[in-house]
Design a protein around this motif. Structure first.
Motif, mmCIF file in Angstrom:
data_model
loop_
_atom_site.group_PDB
_atom_site.id
_atom_site.type_symbol
_atom_site.label_atom_id
_atom_site.label_comp_id
_atom_site.label_asym_id
_atom_site.label_seq_id
_atom_site.Cartn_x
_atom_site.Cartn_y
_atom_site.Cartn_z
ATOM 1 N N GLY A 1 -5.983 43.860 44.656
ATOM 2 C CA GLY A 1 -6.818 42.667 44.734
ATOM 3 C C GLY A 1 -6.726 41.805 43.493
ATOM 4 O O GLY A 1 -6.555 40.582 43.573
ATOM 5 N N ASP A 2 -6.818 42.410 42.327
ATOM 6 C CA ASP A 2 -6.765 41.652 41.078
ATOM 7 C C ASP A 2 -5.389 41.044 40.844
ATOM 8 O O ASP A 2 -5.278 39.936 40.304
ATOM 9 C CB ASP A 2 -7.161 42.562 39.912
ATOM 10 N N ASP B 1 -14.961 34.364 48.369
ATOM 11 C CA ASP B 1 -13.940 35.057 47.586
ATOM 12 C C ASP B 1 -12.607 34.311 47.596
ATOM 13 O O ASP B 1 -12.170 33.791 48.625
ATOM 14 C CB ASP B 1 -13.738 36.464 48.143
ATOM 15 N N ILE C 1 -9.623 35.289 47.619
ATOM 16 C CA ILE C 1 -8.576 35.820 48.486
ATOM 17 C C ILE C 1 -8.674 35.249 49.904
ATOM 18 O O ILE C 1 -7.723 35.341 50.680
ATOM 19 C CB ILE C 1 -8.594 37.362 48.493
ATOM 20 N N PHE D 1 -4.929 51.294 46.818
ATOM 21 C CA PHE D 1 -4.854 49.969 46.194
ATOM 22 C C PHE D 1 -4.659 50.061 44.686
ATOM 23 O O PHE D 1 -4.148 49.119 44.084
ATOM 24 C CB PHE D 1 -6.148 49.191 46.469
ATOM 25 N N ARG E 1 -11.823 49.536 50.371
ATOM 26 C CA ARG E 1 -11.528 48.548 49.344
ATOM 27 C C ARG E 1 -11.999 47.168 49.790
ATOM 28 O O ARG E 1 -11.722 46.720 50.898
ATOM 29 C CB ARG E 1 -10.024 48.520 49.045
ATOM 30 N N HIS F 1 -11.063 44.134 48.996
ATOM 31 C CA HIS F 1 -10.067 43.132 49.390
ATOM 32 C C HIS F 1 -9.224 43.565 50.584
ATOM 33 O O HIS F 1 -8.516 42.738 51.172
ATOM 34 C CB HIS F 1 -9.199 42.741 48.193
#
Length: 403
Positions: free
Chosen positions: A29-30, A188, A190, A248, A299, A301
């Motif tokens: 995600g990051d 968010d 994303i 992840f 997770r 994301h």
């Protein structure tokens, strides 16, 4: 595009050089946050302090320079300082401070970047020392907390008042600081991720997992969680689906969790349940999610990407950041609270194949609002204001769950 070509195209106009402050532990995600940021501003030169292995992860980003924080020469300087009995000098901090001075500003991009940990006072002091308060500082995509005492909140309130812009991703965080005047709200980041050109629904389910005990509030939940995920994987296998147990972030224990769960799978289903570990190949990992038939998302994301790709998603909420965003997004499908999932019927998860999608087209447009102030600073023409012009400031569209 090479930086030199950008200079020529802009008539020798000086590029802005921005330091990225991000979580660089190879978390899917990051890493996507950094990728989306750099792709949005191809005419800006970004610098990311990170391990050299990130060159593989971001090889396609010609406007990003990696600043290797654990290079051989940095380790060499550290050894020299130790021999001179100057080991108390944090050479990494010294170098980052110099780097920050050479940049035009800082973009801190990430999700859970303001949590109260045991060393939060040291981390707070480190940030004050490293970053030049006279230069613009943008916070994008974050949520605040969890935190335990008012001191943590008050100190960050003081810090946030000095920042150029802060755009939170959840209403809870926004409401804590909205009176500061430089605080905004958007879904968010994303949600901005592109959908695949030729989407397909493979005959497999991705189950993103975590190691619960890696989080202080979930110390005693590993065995229960692993066993329940095993039951869910078996339930899908019995329905003829393949299952991908997905890590992840190795650093946070996901890989260990995947292996532990896989070891519980009965031999009769072993050929249907596989392991996938994200390392540095962003495109491959995202493609696995985009081509799945469904995502069971512990997770955060994995949940967001599943919605973006139009997949049925069964969220497993391990913290309030998940439920906060589910509420903000108007998701009304079935989900589980990790702490209470011992009683979860795996068949309920399987049934979600037909019910748990969410239309996020409005959220995707609203997510662009994260970049409004940074667009202005970097001189980028954008449609973010148009995307939210018909909406009240800081209010998410409410879209129900669709079958």
């Amino acid at each position: 595009m090479p930086v030199s070509a950008i200079y020529l195209r802009e008539g020798m106009k000086k590029l802005k050089r921005m330091l990225i402050h991000a979580y660089t532990k190879f978390n899917l995600g990051d890493d996507l946050f950094v990728k989306l940021l750099c792709e949005r501003y191809p005419d800006t030169h970004f610098v990311l302090p990170a391990r050299s292995e990130y060159k593989q992860c971001f090889a396609s980003l010609s406007n990003l320079t990696l600043y290797p924080i654990e290079s051989i020469w940095v380790r060499g300087i550290r050894k020299v300082l130790k021999k001179l009995k100057l080991g108390s000098i944090d050479i990494q901090k010294v170098l980052l401070k110099r780097l920050a001075r050479r940049c035009d500003g800082v973009v801190q991009i990430g999700g859970s970047v303001f949590m109260q940990g045991a060393r939060w006072k040291e981390d707070y002091a480190w940030k004050l020392d490293v970053f030049d308060s006279r230069k613009p500082y943008f916070v994008l995509g974050a949520n605040f907390g969890p935190y335990k005492d008012d001191t943590f909140y008050v100190r960050h309130r003081e810090l946030f008042s000095t920042y150029t812009d802060i755009c939170f991703r959840d209403r809870y965080s926004y409401d804590l600081f909205k009176d500061l005047g430089n605080v905004r709200l958007a879904p968010d980041i994303i949600f901005q991720h592109a959908k695949p050109d030729n989407p397909r629904n493979g005959k497999y389910v991705v189950i993103s997992v975590i190691k619960p005990s890696d989080r202080e509030s979930l110390k005693d939940f590993d065995a229960m969680y692993y066993n329940k995920i095993k039951e869910i994987a078996v339930a899908f296998a019995e329905e003829g689906y393949g299952v991908k147990l997905m890590s992840f972030c190795e650093y946070e224990g996901d890989e260990e969790a995947v292996k532990a769960i896989h070891s519980l799978i009965p031999q009769v289903y072993a050929d249907r349940v596989n392991m996938y570990f994200y390392k540095t190949n962003l495109e491959e990992a995202v493609g696995l999610l985009a081509s799945s038939g469904m995502i069971v998302a512990t997770r955060f994301h994995a949940m967001i990407l599943g919605w973006v790709f139009g997949k049925p998603v069964f969220p497993i909420a391990y913290s309030e950041k998940t439920t906060n965003v589910m509420n903000d997004a108007g998701f009304t499908g079935a989900y589980a609270d990790l702490k209470a999932m011992d009683s979860l019927d795996p068949e309920e998860v399987v049934r979600s194949l037909n019910t748990n999608t969410l239309n996020v087209s409005v959220l995707a447009r609203q997510a662009e609002r994260h970049f409004e102030k940074l667009d202005n600073y970097l001189g980028k023409n954008n449609n973010a204001k148009e995307a939210s012009a018909a909406l009240n400031p800081g209010v998410f569209a409410r879209r129900g769950h669709e079958s």
